[in-house]
Design an enzyme around this catalytic site. Structure first.
Site: not given
Ligand SMILES: Cc1cc2nc3c(=O)[nH]c(=O)nc-3n(C[C@H](O)[C@H](O)[C@H](O)COP(=O)(O)OP(=O)(O)OC[C@H]3O[C@@H](n4cnc5c(N)ncnc54)[C@H](O)[C@@H]3O)c2cc1C
Length: 379
Positions: A130, A335, A362
């Site tokens: 992600g 609220q 994003e």
């Molecule tokens: C509705 C929706 C639409 C989307 N559309 C697309 C799309 O069209 N194409 C696409 O490719 N992706 C898409 N995404 C994916 C989205 O970009 C990812 O969900 C996002 O980048 C976060 O990745 P993750 O969900 O794996 O969270 P993770 O990376 O696993 O993060 C989990 C938590 O850990 C935190 N974290 C991670 N690394 C660090 C760090 N180094 N320091 C501090 N905190 C950290 C994050 O901020 C988060 O709070 C979409 C997601 C959603 C929910």
């Protein structure tokens, strides 16, 4: 109005507002309830040349300015955040091709993106990759003049209707993995689609899984060169983040207007709640934070359009500020409406659910802080 917005941009913005209020506002709750891609909104954007906002003028686009797209997309999310994803994903999906495609790739895909015949998608995220893009497992292996791609992409906006997909995959070169961007047409054998997510908000914008099983694409479908994928993804996201901020601002504006209107009619303790200073202060803070976010977003968009050196920092800051702001504003709107705010009879409940994701996709807001701090430390 901001002096950076010209008369043509203002006209386009007003036109989008009118279309949204007349045609989409009456259906916004239903779009959320039904949780399917709103084909009527897609048709509306196509007929009214709204998709032309995401493509450079040479390929059928309007003015190619991110600022125009941002002020118009705010008008869409003010009424219906799911509908703003229809245009937003068109922009993100087209960005890799618009930014790094060669002439042949651009003329093949961009004019049809400008009309809405094609709905390009951006396929970067994977179950184990992600925020940490470099841990992706999707691979592309050379085979004659082709590459064979295998892997799984998740959370892909509009996967179920998308075409083509920019798929990011690793290519092994001299013992090193190089992230590379490939254009994959929807009808390519081996490409299939898994289930859609059952989401909290943005329910009219389906989010799905893309499965690649030995998908063969010609090397002509590579964007830029082998190893350019990382840069292409992040350049596309720099643009997308400013636009995401704009979507959040529109949504917050819609919630504020709803809360203000309610405060002007709801009577408690013998007077309008809007006459209570506690509610007035909430409304004042909401308005102030929206205007601050808008100002930062316009600066970021202006810097993007004028290729200013600190655009990346401003892109991350505008996304961070606007998307944290929209959660506060929509929560406060609920609220202000009290118990009614918590029910589907009023739109603020939907708006609050829709708001959350803007701080996640994003690049999460933690990642934006990393981008901002890294850039700041370079000074
Ligand atoms: C509705 C929706 C639409 C989307 N559309 C697309 C799309 O069209 N194409 C696409 O490719 N992706 C898409 N995404 C994916 C989205 O970009 C990812 O969900 C996002 O980048 C976060 O990745 P993750 O969900 O794996 O969270 P993770 O990376 O696993 O993060 C989990 C938590 O850990 C935190 N974290 C991670 N690394 C660090 C760090 N180094 N320091 C501090 N905190 C950290 C994050 O901020 C988060 O709070 C979409 C997601 C959603 C929910």
């Amino acid at each position: 109005m901001d002096p950076r917005i010209n008369e043509e941009q203002l006209m386009m913005m007003r036109n989008v507002r009118k279309i949204m209020e007349e045609k989409v506002a009456p259906r916004a709750a239903e779009i959320d309830e039904k949780a399917v891609f709103p084909r009527d909104v897609h048709q509306l954007f196509s007929e009214n040349e709204i998709y032309s906002l995401v493509v450079p003028p040479e390929y059928g686009g309007l003015d190619g300015q991110l600022l125009t797209l941002c002020i118009c997309i705010s008008e869409i999310s003010r009424v219906c955040a799911s509908s703003s994803m229809v245009l937003g994903n068109q922009s993100l999906g087209a960005a890799p091709i618009a930014l790094r495609g060669n002439e042949q790739q651009k003329s093949r895909y961009l004019p049809k993106t400008a009309t809405g015949e094609l709905l390009p998608c951006f396929a970067l995220t994977e179950p184990n990759a992600g925020s940490d893009v470099s841990s992706m497992q999707t691979r592309a292996v050379p085979d004659g003049d082709d590459y064979i791609i295998s892997g799984n992409k998740c959370f892909i906006t509009h996967a179920e209707v998308g075409d083509p997909f920019t798929v990011f995959a690793k290519v092994r070169v001299n013992g090193k993995d190089k992230i590379t961007a490939f254009i994959v047409d929807r009808d390519t054998p081996g490409l299939s689609f898994g289930k859609n997510e059952n989401k909290m908000g943005l329910r009219g914008s389906p989010t799905g899984t893309v499965i690649l099983e030995n998908v063969r694409v010609p090397k002509e479908n590579i964007l830029g060169n082998i190893g350019d994928g990382f840069r292409i993804a992040f350049d596309s996201l720099d643009k997308g983040r400013i636009m995401t901020g704009a979507m959040a601002i529109g949504l917050a504006q819609g919630a504020l207007e709803c809360a203000r209107d309610y405060a002007k009619t709801r009577v408690q303790f013998g007077k309008l709640i809007g006459e209570q200073q506690g509610i007035q202060f909430m409304l004042a803070d909401m308005e102030t934070s929206i205007q601050a976010a808008r100002s930062l977003m316009l600066t970021a968009a202006y810097k993007y359009d004028n290729k200013e050196a600190d655009m990346v920092r401003f892109s991350a800051m505008s996304k961070l500020f606007a998307t944290d702001m929209v959660m506060n504003v929509t929560t406060n709107a609920v609220q202000i409406l009290g118990g009614y705010g918590y029910c589907r009879e009023y739109p603020v409940e939907r708006m609050m659910r829709d708001a959350k994701v803007f701080a996640i996709f994003e690049g999460t807001n933690q990642i934006q802080r990393i981008v901002i701090a890294r850039d700041l430390m370079k000074d």
